[in-house]
Write a protein that holds these residues in place. Structure first.
Motif, PDB file in Angstrom:
ATOM      1  N   GLN A   1      -0.113  30.975  61.386  1.00  0.00           N
ATOM      2  CA  GLN A   1       0.481  30.725  62.697  1.00  0.00           C
ATOM      3  C   GLN A   1      -0.204  29.551  63.401  1.00  0.00           C
ATOM      4  N   ASP A   2      -0.555  28.528  62.634  1.00  0.00           N
ATOM      5  CA  ASP A   2      -1.264  27.359  63.167  1.00  0.00           C
ATOM      6  C   ASP A   2      -0.579  26.111  62.633  1.00  0.00           C
ATOM      7  N   PHE A   3       0.064  25.373  63.526  1.00  0.00           N
ATOM      8  CA  PHE A   3       0.889  24.239  63.125  1.00  0.00           C
ATOM      9  C   PHE A   3       0.447  22.968  63.843  1.00  0.00           C
ATOM     10  N   VAL A   4       0.774  21.847  63.235  1.00  0.00           N
ATOM     11  CA  VAL A   4       0.568  20.550  63.876  1.00  0.00           C
ATOM     12  C   VAL A   4       1.805  19.704  63.612  1.00  0.00           C
ATOM     13  N   SER A   5       2.264  19.019  64.632  1.00  0.00           N
ATOM     14  CA  SER A   5       3.428  18.143  64.480  1.00  0.00           C
ATOM     15  C   SER A   5       2.987  16.689  64.591  1.00  0.00           C
ATOM     16  N   GLU A   6       3.887  15.793  64.218  1.00  0.00           N
ATOM     17  CA  GLU A   6       3.560  14.374  64.365  1.00  0.00           C
ATOM     18  C   GLU A   6       3.392  14.007  65.838  1.00  0.00           C
ATOM     19  N   ALA A   7       3.963  14.809  66.739  1.00  0.00           N
ATOM     20  CA  ALA A   7       3.783  14.562  68.168  1.00  0.00           C
ATOM     21  C   ALA A   7       2.333  14.815  68.586  1.00  0.00           C
ATOM     22  N   ASP A   8       1.717  15.892  68.062  1.00  0.00           N
ATOM     23  CA  ASP A   8       0.303  16.161  68.342  1.00  0.00           C
ATOM     24  C   ASP A   8      -0.551  14.958  67.952  1.00  0.00           C
ATOM     25  N   LYS A   9      -0.333  14.450  66.745  1.00  0.00           N
ATOM     26  CA  LYS A   9      -1.154  13.368  66.229  1.00  0.00           C
ATOM     27  C   LYS A   9      -0.952  12.075  67.023  1.00  0.00           C
ATOM     28  N   ALA A  10       0.290  11.783  67.369  1.00  0.00           N
ATOM     29  CA  ALA A  10       0.574  10.555  68.116  1.00  0.00           C
ATOM     30  C   ALA A  10      -0.030  10.591  69.510  1.00  0.00           C
ATOM     31  N   CYS A  11       0.084  11.732  70.179  1.00  0.00           N
ATOM     32  CA  CYS A  11      -0.448  11.845  71.538  1.00  0.00           C
ATOM     33  C   CYS A  11      -1.972  11.793  71.548  1.00  0.00           C
ATOM     34  N   GLU A  12      -2.598  12.440  70.572  1.00  0.00           N
ATOM     35  CA  GLU A  12      -4.056  12.391  70.515  1.00  0.00           C
ATOM     36  C   GLU A  12      -4.537  10.975  70.230  1.00  0.00           C
ATOM     37  N   ALA A  13      -3.885  10.283  69.324  1.00  0.00           N
ATOM     38  CA  ALA A  13      -4.281   8.915  69.008  1.00  0.00           C
ATOM     39  C   ALA A  13      -4.144   8.003  70.233  1.00  0.00           C
ATOM     40  N   PHE A  14      -3.090   8.208  71.013  1.00  0.00           N
ATOM     41  CA  PHE A  14      -2.896   7.404  72.220  1.00  0.00           C
ATOM     42  C   PHE A  14      -4.017   7.641  73.222  1.00  0.00           C
ATOM     43  N   VAL A  15      -4.323   8.914  73.488  1.00  0.00           N
ATOM     44  CA  VAL A  15      -5.357   9.247  74.471  1.00  0.00           C
ATOM     45  C   VAL A  15      -6.727   8.768  73.989  1.00  0.00           C
ATOM     46  N   ALA A  16      -7.032   9.006  72.724  1.00  0.00           N
ATOM     47  CA  ALA A  16      -8.319   8.574  72.183  1.00  0.00           C
ATOM     48  C   ALA A  16      -8.479   7.064  72.300  1.00  0.00           C
ATOM     49  N   GLY A  17      -7.444   6.338  71.945  1.00  0.00           N
ATOM     50  CA  GLY A  17      -7.506   4.883  72.012  1.00  0.00           C
ATOM     51  C   GLY A  17      -7.734   4.382  73.423  1.00  0.00           C
ATOM     52  N   ALA A  18      -7.015   4.975  74.379  1.00  0.00           N
ATOM     53  CA  ALA A  18      -7.135   4.550  75.769  1.00  0.00           C
ATOM     54  C   ALA A  18      -8.519   4.844  76.332  1.00  0.00           C
TER      55      ALA A  18
ATOM     56  N   LEU B   1       6.900  14.791  75.621  1.00  0.00           N
ATOM     57  CA  LEU B   1       8.185  15.298  76.099  1.00  0.00           C
ATOM     58  C   LEU B   1       9.341  14.607  75.387  1.00  0.00           C
ATOM     59  N   ASP B   2       9.221  13.308  75.167  1.00  0.00           N
ATOM     60  CA  ASP B   2      10.254  12.578  74.434  1.00  0.00           C
ATOM     61  C   ASP B   2      10.433  13.162  73.034  1.00  0.00           C
ATOM     62  N   ARG B   3       9.341  13.475  72.387  1.00  0.00           N
ATOM     63  CA  ARG B   3       9.411  14.052  71.042  1.00  0.00           C
ATOM     64  C   ARG B   3       9.894  15.506  71.089  1.00  0.00           C
ATOM     65  N   TYR B   4       9.547  16.219  72.135  1.00  0.00           N
ATOM     66  CA  TYR B   4      10.019  17.604  72.322  1.00  0.00           C
ATOM     67  C   TYR B   4      11.546  17.640  72.391  1.00  0.00           C
ATOM     68  N   ARG B   5      12.130  16.672  73.035  1.00  0.00           N
ATOM     69  CA  ARG B   5      13.588  16.623  73.193  1.00  0.00           C
ATOM     70  C   ARG B   5      14.307  16.297  71.890  1.00  0.00           C
ATOM     71  N   ARG B   6      13.573  15.780  70.923  1.00  0.00           N
ATOM     72  CA  ARG B   6      14.157  15.531  69.596  1.00  0.00           C
ATOM     73  C   ARG B   6      13.284  16.182  68.506  1.00  0.00           C
ATOM     74  N   ARG B   7      12.817  17.379  68.835  1.00  0.00           N
ATOM     75  CA  ARG B   7      11.849  18.067  67.967  1.00  0.00           C
ATOM     76  C   ARG B   7      12.417  18.438  66.601  1.00  0.00           C
ATOM     77  N   GLU B   8      13.746  18.560  66.484  1.00  0.00           N
ATOM     78  CA  GLU B   8      14.337  18.922  65.198  1.00  0.00           C
ATOM     79  C   GLU B   8      14.036  17.881  64.124  1.00  0.00           C
ATOM     80  N   SER B   9      13.751  16.660  64.552  1.00  0.00           N
ATOM     81  CA  SER B   9      13.504  15.578  63.590  1.00  0.00           C
ATOM     82  C   SER B   9      12.022  15.359  63.318  1.00  0.00           C
ATOM     83  N   LEU B  10      11.145  16.120  63.978  1.00  0.00           N
ATOM     84  CA  LEU B  10       9.706  15.908  63.825  1.00  0.00           C
ATOM     85  C   LEU B  10       9.171  16.516  62.531  1.00  0.00           C
ATOM     86  N   ALA B  11       8.215  15.839  61.930  1.00  0.00           N
ATOM     87  CA  ALA B  11       7.496  16.404  60.795  1.00  0.00           C
ATOM     88  C   ALA B  11       6.471  17.408  61.308  1.00  0.00           C
TER      89      ALA B  11
END
Length: 262
Positions: free
Chosen positions: A42-59, A25-35
């Motif tokens: 029609q299949d995209f991935v943002s740096e938010a996807d990668k960061a959230c998955e890495a967090f969940v996987a690690g935990a 959600l934090d990244r969604y609110r500043r999504r204009e700056s996301l890679a």
């Protein structure tokens, strides 16, 4: 896995998914700056996807090192366990990057061919869906049930679409619904489509091809809410290759199976 171990994972997963959702959600609110990268049509991935998955996987891998983990972005980790966590860190990435608040974090736990835990969280609405096999399905702590619809002309289906199947397959499904006077909706998030079917906002959900990370959580939500799902994990290699999914309220199972040839 005994019920105490499953209960521990159920409680832990809800906290992890909430935290990942707030990160997204934090990244969604500043999504204009996301890679943002393009993976396919029609299949995209943002740096938010990668960061959230890495967090969940690690935990999860730290808390439950004996479990396996499958992520949409990172693939399979710690392979070999009978229990596999399956995550879509942001299901509905196209909506996410466009500023449409219909996206979620979806996390399921599958043992063998059975989905036993499911957590789906939409941070934009603060809706947390949670289900555990044999213990019911809940939205923000309140028990949910599928709809009581029994006639197609009274129903509204969620219809998903994937370019992994011919466009005509989707056109055929839409046409079949309309000819049966069954309304349909497409949200761009299969996980939320399954969640909405579980709590009766929709009367069912269908997609000719869906990936395991989009549906693993929704399967247990739907069945624990009193609904029916096609045997997603019954075919070989569906964990990686995906499968068709049909989920329906009990009164619509046979009409929908006939209508959509599932």
């Amino acid at each position: 896995m005994d019920q105490n171990e499953l209960g521990l994972r159920y409680r832990f997963a809800q906290g992890v998914v909430r935290e990942a959702g707030q990160m997204a959600l934090d990244r969604y609110r500043r999504r204009e700056s996301l890679a943002v990268e393009r993976k396919g049509r029609q299949d995209f991935v943002s740096e938010a996807d990668k960061a959230c998955e890495a967090f969940v996987a690690g935990a999860l891998l730290k808390a439950f090192p004996e479990d396996s983990f499958l992520g949409e972005e990172g693939g399979l980790q710690n392979a070999g366990s009978a229990a596999t966590w399956i995550i879509d860190p942001i299901d509905g990435t196209s909506n996410f990057i466009a500023g449409i608040p219909i996206w979620c974090v979806s996390l399921g736990l599958v043992i063998g061919s059975q989905s036993v835990l499911g957590i789906i969280y939409n941070p934009a609405t603060e809706d947390l869906y949670a289900a555990r096999a044999g213990e019911g399905a809940y939205l923000n702590g309140k028990r949910i049930r599928v709809s009581g619809a029994r006639r197609l002309e009274e129903a509204r289906m969620g219809l998903g679409f994937s370019y992994r199947r011919p466009v005509q397959d989707h056109v055929k499904a839409v046409s079949a619904c309309l000819e049966a006077s069954c309304e349909y909706t497409r949200f761009g998030s299969g996980a939320l489509g399954m969640a909405f079917a579980a709590d009766g906002r929709l009367d069912g959900y269908y997609e000719a091809h869906i990936n395991a990370w989009d549906v693993a959580a929704g399967l247990v939500l739907m069945t624990e809410a009193g609904g029916w799902c096609s045997d997603f994990f019954g075919a070989p290699d569906t964990l990686i290759k995906g499968n068709v999914i049909l989920a329906a309220a009990p009164g619509l199972v046979e009409p929908l199976r006939k209508l959509l040839a599932v």
